[in-house]
Enzyme design. Structure first.
Site, PDB file in Angstrom:
ATOM      1  N   GLU A  41     -12.323   0.897   8.827  1.00 55.43           N
ATOM      2  CA  GLU A  41     -11.451   1.360   9.113  1.00 55.43           C
ATOM      3  C   GLU A  41     -10.421   2.451   8.190  1.00 55.43           C
ATOM      4  OE1 GLU A  41     -10.228  -0.440  12.736  1.00 55.43           O
ATOM      5  OE2 GLU A  41      -8.769  -0.772  11.863  1.00 55.43           O
ATOM      6  N   GLU A  86       1.304  -1.456  -0.010  1.00 55.51           N
ATOM      7  CA  GLU A  86      -0.081   0.089   0.334  1.00 55.51           C
ATOM      8  C   GLU A  86       0.832   1.155  -0.388  1.00 55.51           C
ATOM      9  OE1 GLU A  86      -2.792   0.210   3.691  1.00 55.51           O
ATOM     10  OE2 GLU A  86      -4.150  -0.376   2.391  1.00 55.51           O
ATOM     11  N   ASN A  93     -13.506  -4.587  10.759  1.00 55.57           N
ATOM     12  CA  ASN A  93     -13.733  -5.556  12.114  1.00 55.57           C
ATOM     13  C   ASN A  93     -14.628  -6.250  11.550  1.00 55.57           C
ATOM     14  OD1 ASN A  93     -10.863  -5.206  12.638  1.00 55.57           O
ATOM     15  ND2 ASN A  93     -11.278  -3.585  13.813  1.00 55.57           N
ATOM     16  N   GLU A 106      -9.236  -1.617   6.527  1.00 58.56           N
ATOM     17  CA  GLU A 106      -9.799  -2.952   6.719  1.00 58.56           C
ATOM     18  C   GLU A 106     -11.379  -3.004   7.389  1.00 58.56           C
ATOM     19  OE1 GLU A 106      -8.445  -5.397  10.302  1.00 58.56           O
ATOM     20  OE2 GLU A 106      -8.315  -3.789  11.168  1.00 58.56           O
ATOM     21  N   ARG A 138     -16.508  -7.282  14.625  1.00 56.84           N
ATOM     22  CA  ARG A 138     -16.804  -7.563  16.243  1.00 56.84           C
ATOM     23  C   ARG A 138     -17.467  -6.101  16.668  1.00 56.84           C
ATOM     24  NH1 ARG A 138     -12.480  -5.499  17.503  1.00 56.84           N
ATOM     25  NH2 ARG A 138     -10.784  -5.895  16.752  1.00 56.84           N
ATOM     26  N   VAL A 155     -13.869  -2.664  21.184  1.00 48.53           N
ATOM     27  CA  VAL A 155     -13.829  -1.385  22.555  1.00 48.53           C
ATOM     28  C   VAL A 155     -14.358  -0.294  22.678  1.00 48.53           C
ATOM     29  CG1 VAL A 155     -11.456  -1.241  24.235  1.00 48.53           C
ATOM     30  CG2 VAL A 155     -10.985  -3.122  22.827  1.00 48.53           C
TER      31      VAL A 155
HETATM   32  P1  ADP Z   1      -4.372  -4.606  11.423  1.00 46.08           P
HETATM   33  O1  ADP Z   1      -4.903  -4.834  11.739  1.00 46.08           O
HETATM   34  O2  ADP Z   1      -3.203  -5.446  12.229  1.00 46.08           O
HETATM   35  O3  ADP Z   1      -4.670  -3.533  12.871  1.00 46.08           O
HETATM   36  P2  ADP Z   1      -4.675  -2.319  10.285  1.00 46.08           P
HETATM   37  O4  ADP Z   1      -4.539  -2.488   8.463  1.00 46.08           O
HETATM   38  O5  ADP Z   1      -5.694  -1.765  10.171  1.00 46.08           O
HETATM   39  O6  ADP Z   1      -3.943  -3.115  10.954  1.00 46.08           O
HETATM   40  O7  ADP Z   1      -3.541  -0.977  10.771  1.00 46.08           O
HETATM   41  C1  ADP Z   1      -3.249  -0.328  11.584  1.00 46.08           C
HETATM   42  C2  ADP Z   1      -2.745   0.614  11.754  1.00 46.08           C
HETATM   43  O8  ADP Z   1      -1.499   0.953  10.995  1.00 46.08           O
HETATM   44  C3  ADP Z   1      -3.140   1.850  11.198  1.00 46.08           C
HETATM   45  O9  ADP Z   1      -4.602   2.658  12.471  1.00 46.08           O
HETATM   46  C4  ADP Z   1      -2.397   2.687  10.528  1.00 46.08           C
HETATM   47  O10 ADP Z   1      -1.517   3.590  12.258  1.00 46.08           O
HETATM   48  C5  ADP Z   1      -1.644   1.937  10.260  1.00 46.08           C
HETATM   49  N1  ADP Z   1      -1.109   1.756   8.704  1.00 46.08           N
HETATM   50  C6  ADP Z   1      -2.017   0.843   8.053  1.00 46.08           C
HETATM   51  N2  ADP Z   1      -1.983   0.731   7.131  1.00 46.08           N
HETATM   52  C7  ADP Z   1      -1.446   2.493   6.834  1.00 46.08           C
HETATM   53  C8  ADP Z   1      -0.952   2.669   5.291  1.00 46.08           C
HETATM   54  N3  ADP Z   1      -1.223   2.385   4.197  1.00 46.08           N
HETATM   55  N4  ADP Z   1      -0.522   3.953   5.665  1.00 46.08           N
HETATM   56  C9  ADP Z   1       0.353   3.867   7.092  1.00 46.08           C
HETATM   57  N5  ADP Z   1      -0.054   3.360   8.127  1.00 46.08           N
HETATM   58  C10 ADP Z   1      -0.866   2.823   7.358  1.00 46.08           C
END
Ligand code: ADP
Length: 453
Positions: free
Chosen positions: A281, A206, A295, A293, A297, A300
């Protein structure tokens, strides 16, 4: 998918504050509860209060809260006909959801198929893009085996990029890559980690967004085609990709922009026949939302949405699982005032090391607009086996300023002895002028922590 059936006894397949939250929702609806617990949690509050309590194994989660067979056996032995998974543990395990339904019980959540689709971030992004939800630009699929092709993809997306595991979760399985030289090693290392942690080495790319905010949309969908969005939450205050403090609504983002993305989420839910509660999210930068992504469920941070909309999300989960129609329409959903939640963790406020042990003093705050979700009472022992969340303080006010003021009073009143907590960190964050201004990005807290030392 089997047709929803009514149930009157719910097995709560979780522990801690969320188990108590679910128990309260069941009680308010006149449903009986079964508390299953590990040996370490026998004295927990929701266990003592349950209609039926059953020990399902020793302290380690793998041998208790993650033991699907033990949970199904417990449901059979106690006559429970529905299982609420809470968050964490088996809540996003599609095989468990299928096994529950195959046993003739109701899984309080979406179908196994929905969980499976969203559990793989590549299929989730594809499905959401096809349903009209804007996504973070990236590889649109698994990385090719050929490194030359990976380089071409990264160049096309533009550095910096982030290498992510398709099966990742909990902030793990991600690596930022600033230039082409670092790419090869980052891919090799992340694939290895992903294989070890999630049993799936599949990666995707990404664009790495440098100053985004984390904004999420809560949805609620019944089995009759109604899908609602319940406003936005801002969860940008994070440490190591873990949320620390959340608020609703997202400060400074115009309501019509939120409404537009909310509608897209609800429409996507209708297209994939999503049921129950869920969260989309997004990263938000320069006025643009980009999906990362979903979630599948309860989260929190659901209480801040409950405070601002007046909707009981956990009760709604239970009603939807019984086949009831949502009693409200989108035009009935309104946001009132502002709510902020602090996650209280038993951890050192400077080193963030877990701080298990016996809590000798536990003085809780109160007053208008203050809600406390916790399973802890004085004398409670924080176990080393589970996550360190021991409670949540949620403050609601007519304005953001009032919510902050109430939360600061609550944090000043709260007194905990016997274990260390992150309450001092919350007190400092709430006093910070940039936080008070609103709208800080996802890296703000870590920069602030680094400057402090
Ligand atoms: P997880 O399922 O492990 O929580 P996520 O895909 O939701 O993973 O990402 C968690 C966090 O990682 C996000 O809230 C953000 O802080 C950071 N993050 C994820 N993807 C990116 C991106 N493309 N650019 C910048 N930060 C990212």
């Amino acid at each position: 998918m089997s047709a929803p059936r009514r149930f009157n006894r719910v097995l709560i397949a979780n522990r801690g504050e969320i188990a108590l939250r679910i128990q309260r929702a069941c009680r308010a609806l006149g449903l009986e509860t079964v508390a299953v617990h590990s040996e370490a949690d026998a004295e927990s509050r929701h266990v003592r209060q349950a209609d039926i309590a059953l020990c399902i194994g020793p302290a380690p989660a793998a041998r208790s809260y993650l033991d699907a067979d033990a949970l199904l056996l417990a449901a059979r032995a106690t006559g429970a006909s529905a299982i609420h998974p809470g968050y964490g543990f088996l809540s996003e395990n599609a095989d468990f959801a299928d096994a529950v339904e195959a046993a003739g019980l109701t899984f309080i959540g979406p179908t196994g198929a929905s969980i499976r689709m969203m559990g793989d971030k590549i299929t989730a992004k594809r499905a959401m893009r096809d349903a009209g939800v804007p996504c973070v630009p990236g590889s649109d699929g698994p990385l090719p085996a050929e490194m030359d092709a990976v380089h071409a993809l990264a160049a096309q997306i533009g550095f910096p990029v982030i290498v992510k595991a398709s099966g990742g979760g909990g902030g793990r399985g991600m690596r930022v890559v600033w230039n082409a030289e670092e790419l090869g090693e980052a891919v090799t290392l992340t694939a290895k980690e992903a294989q070890q942690a999630f049993g799936n080495p599949t990666l995707y790319l990404e664009r790495f967004m440098q100053k985004p905010r984390h904004i999420e949309i809560q949805v609620l969908c019944d089995t009759h085609g109604t899908a609602l969005w319940l406003g936005a939450r801002d969860c940008s205050l994070q440490r190591r990709h873990q949320k620390v403090l959340e608020e609703a609504p997202a400060p400074g983002i115009p309501p019509d922009i939120i409404a537009e993305i909310g509608e897209r989420c609800a429409e996507a839910c209708r297209r994939i026949f999503y049921r129950g509660a869920g969260t989309f999210e997004f990263l938000y930068e320069d006025g643009i939302f980009a999906f990362i992504e979903m979630n599948t469920r309860v989260q929190v941070e659901h209480p801040i949405t409950e405070a601002t909309t007046g909707i009981d999300i956990v009760a709604a989960q239970l009603q939807i699982a019984q086949g009831e129609k949502l009693a409200i329409r989108q035009q009935d959903v309104a946001t009132h005032g502002h709510a902020i939640e602090c996650r209280i963790n038993a951890e050192d406020p400077l080193s963030f090391m877990p701080s298990p042990g016996r809590i000798t003093r536990w003085d809780l705050p109160g007053g208008p607009g203050v809600r406390i979700d916790t399973h802890v009472t004085a004398g409670y022992t924080v176990q080393p086996y589970y996550d360190s969340l021991i409670g949540k303080i949620i403050a609601h006010g007519t304005t953001r300023q009032e919510a902050i003021a109430r939360l600061r009073v609550a944090l000043a009143e709260m007194q905990v002895e016997g274990v260390s907590t992150n309450i001092p960190l919350h007190r400092d964050v709430l006093a910070d002028p940039h936080f008070q201004e609103g709208g800080v990005d996802i890296h703000y807290l870590e920069r602030w922590l680094a400057d402090r030392t």
